[in-house]
Design an enzyme around this catalytic site. Structure first.
Site, PDB file in Angstrom:
ATOM      1  N   GLU A 221      21.839 -36.283  19.973  1.00  0.00           N
ATOM      2  CA  GLU A 221      22.712 -37.360  20.441  1.00  0.00           C
ATOM      3  C   GLU A 221      23.210 -36.959  21.817  1.00  0.00           C
ATOM      4  O   GLU A 221      24.120 -36.143  21.948  1.00  0.00           O
ATOM      5  CB  GLU A 221      23.875 -37.574  19.465  1.00  0.00           C
ATOM      6  CG  GLU A 221      23.441 -37.920  18.052  1.00  0.00           C
ATOM      7  CD  GLU A 221      22.628 -39.188  17.962  1.00  0.00           C
ATOM      8  OE1 GLU A 221      22.636 -39.971  18.938  1.00  0.00           O
ATOM      9  OE2 GLU A 221      21.980 -39.402  16.935  1.00  0.00           O
ATOM     10  N   CYS A 255      30.565 -40.560  25.148  1.00  0.00           N
ATOM     11  CA  CYS A 255      29.137 -40.601  25.479  1.00  0.00           C
ATOM     12  C   CYS A 255      28.608 -42.012  25.622  1.00  0.00           C
ATOM     13  O   CYS A 255      27.618 -42.242  26.327  1.00  0.00           O
ATOM     14  CB  CYS A 255      28.327 -39.826  24.441  1.00  0.00           C
ATOM     15  SG  CYS A 255      28.504 -40.446  22.755  1.00  0.00           S
TER      16      CYS A 255
END
Length: 473
Positions: A221, A255
């Site tokens: 990720e 993110c």
């Protein structure tokens, strides 16, 4: 009896911990759902019972971390993740019947979800609980053991989480490892049965290389530059308000925060004016407002200031929505116009409250701009007309997408979360997380009476007849 946590983490101690977890797994390779549910409930109780202490630890690590944001972005979504697993886990565990095809009938086929063994989870600093306990929920629901490497940039949170986990779980079941980057490197080099890493694309390369030495499957990720696209006929003020919420949550240290905004040419001034008005409403008395989070370290604060200064020196215009305070690391959002496309600001993930505006003349131009860059972790579209939504959905590739919203796709219980290309690989959350941490084992069971002997040697006229028959139907 629970073992004491090691005072110093070494490669030998990591090897021993992995071996202990693997041995424990082999003694119970397929936990019942009742056992898994008990572990999930223990995790939920540990998190909720200690939420104030954990929020205080995060606040100390950041210098100022909004407790309201912590409750919303860490605890609420974690509780939902655990509750969803408890609700659906028995169904996820059930074998899935599959077709065998007409030539293997009356045989039977199924896919059996099987725990992998020991999962490794590497956690970043920006959402230390959500990005540590979230993957753990999936790993436990799938019946695995887990080792978790926390970030050294949140030492108080990491130490408290280690203590709390050690009280809730046997160390050969779930263990937290703390240490610096060298510990992280040794951790990712362990031969886990699955490794999930959340962090930067740069470190993701190193993690994947380390895992490759053991052929450890990975879920990465990562990040990248997540675009937001405001359509020509979008609800403009709503879009600005929504994007500002997404960019100021955790001071943009997210993110999937919007990294730049594509908007119809000529609307830049309108965007800045609306953003300035809305920001003053969201965070009155900015310098003392407790709802706004500080940048994690002086180094990260200085990097953001340097990105803005470099863009300005190259011809960009800066439009700050507030006044920075280096002493408390409060970095007010800055809208940036005319940023050079080849500058660092437009090439690297920002990970903070700088927001470049990129004007476009046509939707085709906007789509070309997005598609000429690395595939992002998230894409945000603001549009109400079905044609624009359909085109952007089908003509771009991103890890996830929200329409008329920012960030919220990550909180949707039934949606997988993951990147694509430079923004990552694999996905988790909900059922997709259960699958990620499982071996979906295919099992074929032959019927007592079957035709297998008809296609066995010695091959002859009957075999030729049957092959010709198979080719025809």
């Amino acid at each position: 009896m629970k073992q004491d946590l090691p005072e110093a983490v070494t490669r030998d101690s990591l090897d021993a911990l992995l071996a202990a977890q693997r041995d424990a797994f082999l003694r119970e390779p397929f936990p019942t759902w009742e056992t898994r549910a008990r572990h999930l409930k223990a995790l939920r109780a540990m998190l909720l019972d200690n939420r104030d202490a954990l929020a205080e630890a995060m606040n100390a690590d950041f210098g100022q971390r909004s407790k309201a944001e912590v409750m919303l972005a860490e605890f609420v979504v974690l509780k939902q993740e655990i509750d969803g697993a408890l609700k659906h886990g028995t169904r996820w565990m059930k074998p899935q019947r599959r077709s065998v095809g007409k030539w293997l009938m009356p045989g039977r086929a199924k896919v059996v979800p099987q725990p992998l063994g020991v999962a490794g989870i590497v956690v970043p600093w920006n959402y230390p609980l959500y990005l540590g306990a979230g993957p753990l929920v999936c790993a436990l629901a799938a019946g695995n053991r887990a080792m978790i490497k926390m970030s050294e940039l949140t030492p108080r949170t990491s130490a408290l989480f280690e203590t709390l986990i050690s009280k809730a779980f046997e160390r050969d079941h779930v263990a937290v490892v703390n240490g610096d980057a060298s510990v992280g490197a040794a951790f990712t080099a362990l031969p886990f049965d699955h490794l999930l890493f959340t962090g930067s694309t740069r470190i993701g390369h190193e993690v994947m290389r380390a895992a490759a030495a053991n052929l450890t499957p990975v879920t990465l990720e990562l990040g990248g530059k997540s675009p937001a696209l405001i359509g020509e006929n979008a609800r403009f003020d709503y879009a600005v308000d929504s994007l500002l919420l997404g960019k100021t949550l955790n001071a943009g240290q997210t993110c999937i925060a919007p990294d730049y905004v594509l908007l119809p040419r000529g609307t830049e001034a309108k965007f800045i004016e609306r953003a300035r008005t809305r920001f003053s409403q969201l965070y009155p008395d900015f310098t003392s407002n407790g709802d706004y989070t500080s940048i994690i370290t002086d180094r990260h604060f200085d990097r953001l200031a340097r990105l803005a200064d470099e863009a300005q020196e190259a011809g960009a215009q800066l439009h700050p929505l507030g006044v920075h305070d280096a002493a408390t690391r409060r970095f007010a959002p800055v809208i940036v116009t005319n940023a050079p496309a080849d500058g660092t600001l437009m090439q690297e993930e920002i990970f903070g409250p700088l927001l470049p505006l990129v004007p476009y003349d046509t939707l085709d131009e906007a789509l070309r701009y997005v598609n000429s860059r690395a595939r992002p972790l998230a894409l945000y579209l603001y549009a109400d007309d079905a044609r624009t939504v359909e085109r952007v959905t089908h003509e771009t590739v991103a890890g996830g997408m929200s329409v008329n919203e920012t960030l919220m796709h990550i909180a949707a219980e039934g949606l997988p979360f993951g990147g694509v290309g430079a923004s990552g690989m694999g996905a988790y959350h909900g059922h997709d997380g259960f699958v990620t941490f499982s071996k979906m084992k295919p099992v074929f069971t032959q019927a007592r009476f079957n035709g297998r002997g008809l296609i066995a040697p010695p091959y002859g006229r009957l075999f030729d007849f049957l092959i010709n028959l198979m080719m025809k139907f």
